[in-house]
Design a protein around this motif. Structure first.
Motif, PDB file in Angstrom:
ATOM      1  N   UNK A 190      -0.808 -26.483   6.214  1.00  0.00           N
ATOM      2  CA  UNK A 190      -1.059 -26.619   4.802  1.00  0.00           C
ATOM      3  C   UNK A 190      -0.510 -25.389   4.102  1.00  0.00           C
ATOM      4  N   UNK A 191       0.103 -25.579   2.956  1.00  0.00           N
ATOM      5  CA  UNK A 191       0.658 -24.454   2.217  1.00  0.00           C
ATOM      6  C   UNK A 191       0.584 -24.715   0.719  1.00  0.00           C
ATOM      7  N   UNK A 192       0.844 -23.663  -0.038  1.00  0.00           N
ATOM      8  CA  UNK A 192       0.836 -23.744  -1.496  1.00  0.00           C
ATOM      9  C   UNK A 192       1.950 -22.851  -2.014  1.00  0.00           C
ATOM     10  N   UNK A 193       2.786 -23.378  -2.901  1.00  0.00           N
ATOM     11  CA  UNK A 193       3.803 -22.575  -3.572  1.00  0.00           C
ATOM     12  C   UNK A 193       3.252 -22.176  -4.932  1.00  0.00           C
ATOM     13  N   UNK A 194       3.269 -20.885  -5.207  1.00  0.00           N
ATOM     14  CA  UNK A 194       2.723 -20.369  -6.460  1.00  0.00           C
ATOM     15  C   UNK A 194       3.644 -19.260  -6.937  1.00  0.00           C
ATOM     16  N   UNK A 195       4.221 -19.441  -8.095  1.00  0.00           N
ATOM     17  CA  UNK A 195       5.192 -18.499  -8.625  1.00  0.00           C
ATOM     18  C   UNK A 195       6.343 -18.392  -7.628  1.00  0.00           C
ATOM     19  N   UNK A 196       6.658 -17.210  -7.155  1.00  0.00           N
ATOM     20  CA  UNK A 196       7.771 -17.038  -6.214  1.00  0.00           C
ATOM     21  C   UNK A 196       7.279 -16.903  -4.780  1.00  0.00           C
ATOM     22  N   UNK A 197       6.015 -17.230  -4.533  1.00  0.00           N
ATOM     23  CA  UNK A 197       5.426 -17.056  -3.207  1.00  0.00           C
ATOM     24  C   UNK A 197       4.990 -18.387  -2.605  1.00  0.00           C
ATOM     25  N   UNK A 198       4.993 -18.436  -1.291  1.00  0.00           N
ATOM     26  CA  UNK A 198       4.402 -19.548  -0.552  1.00  0.00           C
ATOM     27  C   UNK A 198       3.296 -18.972   0.314  1.00  0.00           C
ATOM     28  N   UNK A 199       2.099 -19.540   0.189  1.00  0.00           N
ATOM     29  CA  UNK A 199       0.958 -19.156   0.997  1.00  0.00           C
ATOM     30  C   UNK A 199       0.741 -20.249   2.031  1.00  0.00           C
ATOM     31  N   UNK A 200       0.478 -19.871   3.270  1.00  0.00           N
ATOM     32  CA  UNK A 200       0.340 -20.871   4.326  1.00  0.00           C
ATOM     33  C   UNK A 200      -0.663 -20.426   5.372  1.00  0.00           C
ATOM     34  N   UNK A 218      -9.802 -18.232  14.536  1.00  0.00           N
ATOM     35  CA  UNK A 218      -9.039 -18.628  13.351  1.00  0.00           C
ATOM     36  C   UNK A 218      -9.928 -18.752  12.130  1.00  0.00           C
ATOM     37  N   UNK A 219      -9.377 -18.385  10.981  1.00  0.00           N
ATOM     38  CA  UNK A 219     -10.087 -18.643   9.723  1.00  0.00           C
ATOM     39  C   UNK A 219      -9.699 -20.012   9.172  1.00  0.00           C
ATOM     40  N   UNK A 220      -8.582 -20.555   9.655  1.00  0.00           N
ATOM     41  CA  UNK A 220      -8.090 -21.873   9.231  1.00  0.00           C
ATOM     42  C   UNK A 220      -8.080 -22.055   7.714  1.00  0.00           C
ATOM     43  N   UNK A 221      -7.371 -21.201   6.973  1.00  0.00           N
ATOM     44  CA  UNK A 221      -7.306 -21.382   5.523  1.00  0.00           C
ATOM     45  C   UNK A 221      -6.761 -22.765   5.183  1.00  0.00           C
ATOM     46  N   UNK A 222      -7.307 -23.368   4.171  1.00  0.00           N
ATOM     47  CA  UNK A 222      -6.853 -24.693   3.760  1.00  0.00           C
ATOM     48  C   UNK A 222      -7.351 -25.054   2.384  1.00  0.00           C
ATOM     49  N   UNK A 223      -7.131 -26.272   1.983  1.00  0.00           N
ATOM     50  CA  UNK A 223      -7.499 -26.758   0.648  1.00  0.00           C
ATOM     51  C   UNK A 223      -7.008 -25.808  -0.444  1.00  0.00           C
ATOM     52  N   UNK A 224      -5.760 -25.329  -0.298  1.00  0.00           N
ATOM     53  CA  UNK A 224      -5.171 -24.442  -1.303  1.00  0.00           C
ATOM     54  C   UNK A 224      -5.086 -25.172  -2.641  1.00  0.00           C
ATOM     55  N   UNK A 225      -5.513 -24.511  -3.698  1.00  0.00           N
ATOM     56  CA  UNK A 225      -5.483 -25.109  -5.029  1.00  0.00           C
ATOM     57  C   UNK A 225      -4.961 -24.092  -6.035  1.00  0.00           C
ATOM     58  N   UNK A 226      -3.906 -24.450  -6.775  1.00  0.00           N
ATOM     59  CA  UNK A 226      -3.379 -23.588  -7.834  1.00  0.00           C
ATOM     60  C   UNK A 226      -4.238 -23.761  -9.083  1.00  0.00           C
ATOM     61  N   UNK A 227      -4.576 -22.654  -9.714  1.00  0.00           N
ATOM     62  CA  UNK A 227      -5.359 -22.677 -10.950  1.00  0.00           C
ATOM     63  C   UNK A 227      -4.442 -22.488 -12.148  1.00  0.00           C
ATOM     64  N   UNK A 228      -4.861 -22.934 -13.334  1.00  0.00           N
ATOM     65  CA  UNK A 228      -4.014 -22.809 -14.525  1.00  0.00           C
ATOM     66  C   UNK A 228      -3.659 -21.363 -14.884  1.00  0.00           C
ATOM     67  N   UNK A 229      -4.460 -20.392 -14.450  1.00  0.00           N
ATOM     68  CA  UNK A 229      -4.198 -18.989 -14.794  1.00  0.00           C
ATOM     69  C   UNK A 229      -3.204 -18.317 -13.851  1.00  0.00           C
TER      70      UNK A 229
END
Length: 74
Positions: A1-11, A46-57
């Protein structure tokens, strides 16, 4: 699972050679290669980060397990 936010990708990914469990990684914006952003649950667990959600701010939140509880981080 990943999230693209601005110029970064978090995974969520495991570390090289099994040195860390599934943790929070970042890539992009001038980084030469992906790097561990935060080892939320230290050691081989593992912390198993997931359910990444971009916020309007322009920030993001996600769910992770720090070994004590599952928490929503932002």
């Amino acid at each position: 699972m990943s999230l693209c936010l601005s110029a970064y990708t978090f995974a969520s990914a495991g570390g090289p050679n099994g040195q860390v469990g599934n943790e929070l990684w970042i890539a992009g914006a001038g980084l030469s290669e992906p790097r561990l952003l935060k080892e939320i649950n230290p050691g081989l667990e593992s912390s198993d980060p997931g359910d990444f959600t971009a916020l309007p701010n322009g920030k993001a939140v996600f769910v992770a397990n720090d070994g004590l509880m599952v928490a929503r981080c932002g």
